[in-house]
Each structure stands twice: as C-alpha cells, then as structure tokens.
Design a protein around this motif. Sequence first.
Motif, PDB file in Angstrom:
ATOM      1  N   VAL A 335      43.306 -13.606  25.834  1.00 11.39           N
ATOM      2  CA  VAL A 335      42.677 -15.050  26.559  1.00 11.39           C
ATOM      3  C   VAL A 335      41.363 -15.092  26.646  1.00 11.39           C
ATOM      4  N   TYR A 362      47.111 -16.711  32.180  1.00  9.22           N
ATOM      5  CA  TYR A 362      46.497 -18.045  31.483  1.00  9.22           C
ATOM      6  C   TYR A 362      45.971 -18.892  32.387  1.00  9.22           C
ATOM      7  N   CYS A 425      45.590 -16.100  21.730  1.00 11.32           N
ATOM      8  CA  CYS A 425      45.756 -15.376  22.835  1.00 11.32           C
ATOM      9  C   CYS A 425      46.642 -14.030  22.802  1.00 11.32           C
TER      10      CYS A 425
END
Length: 448
Positions: A335, A362, A425
């Motif tokens: 992330v 997230y 990510c």
Amino acid sequence: MEKLVILGAGESGVGTAILAKQQGYDVFVSDMGTIKAKYKKKLDENGIRWEEGHHTEQEILCATEVVKSPGIPDTAPMVQALIRQGTPILAELEFAKRYSKGKTVCITGSNGKTTTTSLIYYIMRKWGVDVGLAGNIGRSYAMQVATEDHDWYVLEISSFQLDNMFDFRADVSVLMNITPDHLDRYEFNMQNYVDSKMRIIQNQTPKDTFVYWNEDEYIGNELRKRLDGYLPKPTPSSRPAFMGNPTLEPFSDKDIDPNSDFPLPGKHNQRNMMAARAAVRAAMAKMNLTMGQQCAYEEILERCLRDFPGVEHRLEKVVEKDGVLWINDSKATNVDACHVALEAMSRPVVLIVGGKDKGNDYESIKPLVRQKCCALVYLGADNEKLHTAFDSLGLPVADTHSMKECVEACRSLARQGDVVLLSPCCASFDLFKNMEDRGEQFKALAAE
C-alpha cells in the motif's frame, strides 16, 4: 564431508549449489516445483544431484546445513521437519559471504530499495569500482562469488533473506523505511516484520555505517529500544544475532534540495537519492582514496544523480497515446508503494490495483485515491476486498481478471490528460508468474 542441501532451484539456489560444490561440500538440490531447463543444465554441468516435484526426506534431513529459497515459508512441512531436528537453515547471502573477499553495501526497506540499490550500483560502476549487483536483483550473489568475486557488492535484501542471516555483516547498511508488508509471513504482527528489517544492522561495528531515514515511523524508536537491551523474537527457522553498533548516518526530508536535478519524480525518489549519496560516500571512505581521487569521485557522483535512468517496473513511463500517459509501477506490491506513486502524479489517475493480498489495510490510501483518481480498475483473481475498500468512494470502477481485460477497461475509462497507473498494492502471484511478468504484459498491451 559436510552435506549442504538447497531447497529451491532458482537463480539463488543454483548459484549456491555451484559455490558449495566448488568449496568441497556434498551438494543436493531439491525443488517442489519444476526446475527451469537452464538451471538443470547448470546443475548437470557441475555434477550436482537434483530433484524436482517432491522432497526426499532421507536426502534432506541428513544435511549439515540447509539453504532455502527466501520464498519458502517456515510453515512448509519440510522446513518444519528441519526446525524440529535443529538443522541450521541459512539464506544464500549468509552462505556466500563466507567465501567472498568483497565488501558490501546492503539495502533494505519496505519501499525504494530497488531504486536505491540500482542507483548505488550505477554510481560505483561509473567510478570504475569492481562491483557486483545481487540479492533480490541481478545475478546470484553466490554465483558471482564462485566465478568472479568482486571487491564490492551492492545487495538488495528482503526481510525473508534477513530472517536467515546470522553472521553476515554489512560494511554499509541502508534502511529506507518500514511500512506494513508481508504481514501474512509474520503472523500479522507488525513488530515481527519490523524486527526482521532491523536485522540489516546485525553484527555491524562502529567502523561500519548505517544509513536511514530518520523520519520513519519505526526506525528511530527501534534503535532506542535496542540500546535499552530489547531482544527481538526470531522467526521459527531463524536464530538470534548480535544487533550491532554501527556509526549512524541519518537523513531527513529537510535535507532535500528543491532545485535538485534528480530525474525521477516524487519526494520518495528524493529520499532514495539522499540514501544513495550517503551510502556511496560511506563506501568511498573505506577505499583509501587520495584527495584527488575523492574530488573526482564526488564529481562523478553528482553527475550520476542527474542522469540516472531509473528502474524498470518502478514509475516507468511506457507510452503516451491520445493524450493518455501509461505508467508501469508493477513493483508497487504494498500500500505504501502505491501511496508514494500517487503522490508523484500531477494528472488525474486511472489506478490499477489488485493481486494477491498480503494483509493490506487500504484505509491509509483512501484519501489520496479520492483526491488523485478519476477511476479504479481492479485486477485480481478475487477483487472482493477491493470492492469493500474503495467502492464507497463513488469513483467509476471496473472489475477485471486478466491484463487484457484490465487494459481494455483502462482505455475506455481514461480521458485526454489522464494517467493510467499500474500500481497494484499487491503481490502478483494470483494471475502472473511474478511482478516482472505483470509489468511486461501491461507494457506490451499498453504499447499496442
């Protein structure tokens, strides 16, 4: 004769096998998967026994030591059996360092390590130093030690490799940052992951240098904890190592020169540049150079910081077509890496995200996605977690399960002046062979 067993017959495993054979070990290589033809050929040429598709217990459990691929987790049944009987389990870099004459500049971090490693190597090559590039990048360290041992090595080192390194000592160590990553391998415990990253300073003395970003959330506190006697818990296949006492060389964002000519975008790349500059100067201090040589090296260093071409799959500009810029950031496998990529964007972003989730959270990236993105394209075998995380932002969304579907969706969503950014990510192993395969497919389809 001591017996060395190598689990995993990729680049590092085969290099280790050849070095071990050269050093007089009885060597056996075992891979649960299929060994590539080029590696079988190398093993056969060197008279090394190997197997694929299974592990033969009677061959493996009698080993004096085992070198395992960093991708093999401690939960693997064969690794568990070795742990139970107390067989030492090493990383390739730990084994290869025993037989190398070369000094090392070792780089780790959750993000930025490949760019920083490549930049340090680029500068030292331009200096004319006899230097090798290895670790998570380049050719096997062990193979280079066996065939062309260098005066210096620049090594990109992952937390998985650090877990199985005990006597290894870096002459210059670099820790870029620590952000959540690979938590599925660390019992979803951030401290376990942090402890692995901090092993980069193990065994260092005040004659050695530790370069680090002193605004990181964890590093400064971890250094203080170790001064107070903190003893980290090793992973199951690891063992404790002396945490080290290097000379500290911190850098911070206030040191960034706003007029810098460094060609790569984003504040994170300015940090990469500062880390590389500090590391190569620390290496230079160990080379016993004359004053004239030092001045010449400084001039080359600054020139390299102006013309460094960057790293493939890291904010790599692929093509601009119909007013849309396509950027390959396939190396963004967590992330925070995606976060810094988005920060570097100055145009509306169609963001491609998804893959094999590693315990990602997230929430930290959602404000930036809302600010920077005009659309989202999910790319994974299972995109349910992405829908849960991002659909509430109200952006246009496409759900795709192959790179062809993904690029077609991006093409329909992007407008003139936009950027299509592959910054996923996540790891790539749900749909692709690896991160490179994901990036290459993206580049090929984008160029079409």
